[in-house]
Design an enzyme around this catalytic site. Structure first.
Site, short mmCIF file in Angstrom:
data_model
loop_
_atom_site.label_atom_id
_atom_site.label_comp_id
_atom_site.label_asym_id
_atom_site.label_seq_id
_atom_site.Cartn_x
_atom_site.Cartn_y
_atom_site.Cartn_z
N PRO A 88 1.03 -1.43 0.15
CA PRO A 88 0.19 0.29 -0.18
C PRO A 88 0.89 1.17 -0.14
O PRO A 88 0.63 2.48 -0.55
CB PRO A 88 -0.83 -0.09 0.94
CG PRO A 88 -0.60 -1.60 1.57
CD PRO A 88 0.49 -2.44 1.57
N GLU A 115 0.98 -8.48 8.64
CA GLU A 115 0.86 -6.82 9.21
C GLU A 115 2.08 -6.40 7.90
O GLU A 115 2.33 -4.88 7.80
CB GLU A 115 1.35 -6.55 10.09
CG GLU A 115 0.46 -6.89 11.36
CD GLU A 115 -1.11 -6.84 10.59
OE1 GLU A 115 -1.22 -6.40 10.42
OE2 GLU A 115 -1.75 -8.97 10.58
N ARG A 153 -1.40 -8.18 -21.05
CA ARG A 153 -3.04 -7.36 -22.51
C ARG A 153 -2.33 -6.31 -23.35
O ARG A 153 -2.47 -5.77 -24.72
CB ARG A 153 -4.23 -6.78 -21.69
CG ARG A 153 -3.81 -6.03 -21.50
CD ARG A 153 -5.27 -6.23 -20.14
NE ARG A 153 -6.34 -5.49 -22.14
CZ ARG A 153 -6.45 -4.34 -22.26
NH1 ARG A 153 -5.57 -3.51 -22.02
NH2 ARG A 153 -7.29 -4.11 -22.91
N ASP A 168 -7.74 1.17 -26.50
CA ASP A 168 -8.62 0.61 -24.93
C ASP A 168 -8.43 2.53 -24.15
O ASP A 168 -8.25 3.79 -24.40
CB ASP A 168 -7.54 0.37 -24.15
CG ASP A 168 -7.82 -0.83 -24.24
OD1 ASP A 168 -9.45 -1.06 -25.17
OD2 ASP A 168 -7.28 -1.90 -23.44
C1 4G4 Z 1 3.28 -5.24 1.85
C2 4G4 Z 1 3.24 -4.56 3.05
C3 4G4 Z 1 -0.15 -4.77 -1.75
C4 4G4 Z 1 2.40 -6.02 1.61
C5 4G4 Z 1 1.91 -4.63 3.47
C6 4G4 Z 1 -0.40 -5.59 -0.97
C7 4G4 Z 1 -2.69 -3.90 -0.93
C8 4G4 Z 1 -1.41 -3.59 -1.85
C9 4G4 Z 1 0.70 -6.38 2.42
C10 4G4 Z 1 1.11 -5.49 3.59
C11 4G4 Z 1 -0.97 -5.02 0.33
C12 4G4 Z 1 -1.83 -2.73 -2.95
C13 4G4 Z 1 -1.05 -6.46 4.21
C14 4G4 Z 1 -0.75 -4.12 4.54
C15 4G4 Z 1 0.08 -7.10 1.62
N1 4G4 Z 1 -2.26 -4.17 0.29
N2 4G4 Z 1 -3.17 -1.75 -2.38
N3 4G4 Z 1 -1.63 -6.50 1.40
N4 4G4 Z 1 -0.20 -5.62 4.45
O1 4G4 Z 1 -1.30 -2.79 -4.06
#
Ligand code: 4G4
Length: 256
Positions: A88, A115, A153, A168
């Site tokens: 994220p 986490e 794609r 697209d």
């Molecule tokens: C790395 C760090 C990607 C991976 C924390 C991965 C959303 C996305 C993760 C986490 C993810 C995205 C557990 C928060 C795995 N969540 N939006 N989760 N978490 O691309």
């Protein structure tokens, strides 16, 4: 293009590799895919990949050693590939980034769980951190599939002859025009007459107007960013004139 996925749930990718455009791209050797179990690079007998966070708190953190081992092993088999952590905290994935990634030879996609992953893994072993959007998933696997899908794609020859990707959404900075197929009347809704007329010039014009209208109504932010061409400016000015006319008539009515 070579996609190597590092995950503690490689089986999640079995159905993903097995359907539609992705399956065809693999069969025709446009892409090469593998999902490697990070657990195989855990040193202990129980193949543990998580541990408690320094500083305390709830939840677990992905241990650095198995992940580092898996990334190094993948890099040896795919030395041309860039390493990507799905997180994220990463840069926001969009169509432009998909195009840039499609020009690479290989991607090693690192899927975190728990986490999150130990920060030190990112220091030397990760080239890019990418986020598919502002939401939290239980793991990076679905985000990795999104990247692989959007990139595949765009690889020449994967979409079927006409390479529909060029037409697209986002390629020209506009949303796609409306689409229709048979039957000509569905539950009292008619297909627009012009699309059945065979007048290709009028059809192109109708589709451009449809694209512009949908973008204006649903994603005006895209329209603000776009470098509009002559024809697009003309269409928007026409609508602008029509709206001014309506407002003028309404104003007169209220003045009496
Ligand atoms: C790395 C760090 C990607 C991976 C924390 C991965 C959303 C996305 C993760 C986490 C993810 C995205 C557990 C928060 C795995 N969540 N939006 N989760 N978490 O691309």
């Amino acid at each position: 293009m070579n996609f190597v996925v590092l995950t503690i749930f490689p089986e999640m990718f079995d159905p993903f590799w097995s359907h539609g455009i992705i399956r065809k791209a693999i069969e025709e050797q446009k892409i090469f895919t593998s999902a490697i179990n990070i657990r195989d690079y855990a040193a202990d007998r129980h193949q543990v990949t998580d541990d408690r966070p320094y500083g305390g708190g709830s939840g677990m953190v992905m241990k650095p050693e198995p992940l580092a081992g898996a990334i190094r092993a993948a890099s040896r088999t795919a030395p041309e590939a860039k390493t990507v952590l799905l997180t994220p905290q990463g840069r926001a994935f969009d169509q432009r980034m998909a195009r840039a990634l499609a020009s690479l030879d290989g991607l090693i996609l690192v899927c975190g769980r728990y986490e999150g992953v130990d920060e030190r893994v990112c220091y030397d072993l990760i080239d890019y951190e990418i986020s598919t959007g502002d939401y939290v998933l239980t793991g990076g696997e679905l985000a990795a599939m999104i990247i692989i899908d959007a990139v595949t794609r765009l690889i020449p020859g994967t979409l079927g002859g006409e390479q529909a990707a060029e037409k697209d959404s986002f390629v020209n900075g506009l949303l796609e025009h409306a689409h229709y197929t048979r039957p000509p009347n569905f539950e009292d809704h008619e297909v627009p007459e012009v699309l059945r007329s065979g007048h290709h010039q009028e059809i192109d014009r109708w589709r451009l107007e449809s694209s512009l209208m949908r973008t204006l109504l649903k994603r005006s932010d895209l329209l603000q960013q776009k470098d509009l061409d002559q024809q697009e400016v003309e269409i928007l000015k026409n609508w602008h004139q029509e709206i001014e006319k309506i407002l003028e008539i309404n104003a007169k009515r209220h003045r009496g």
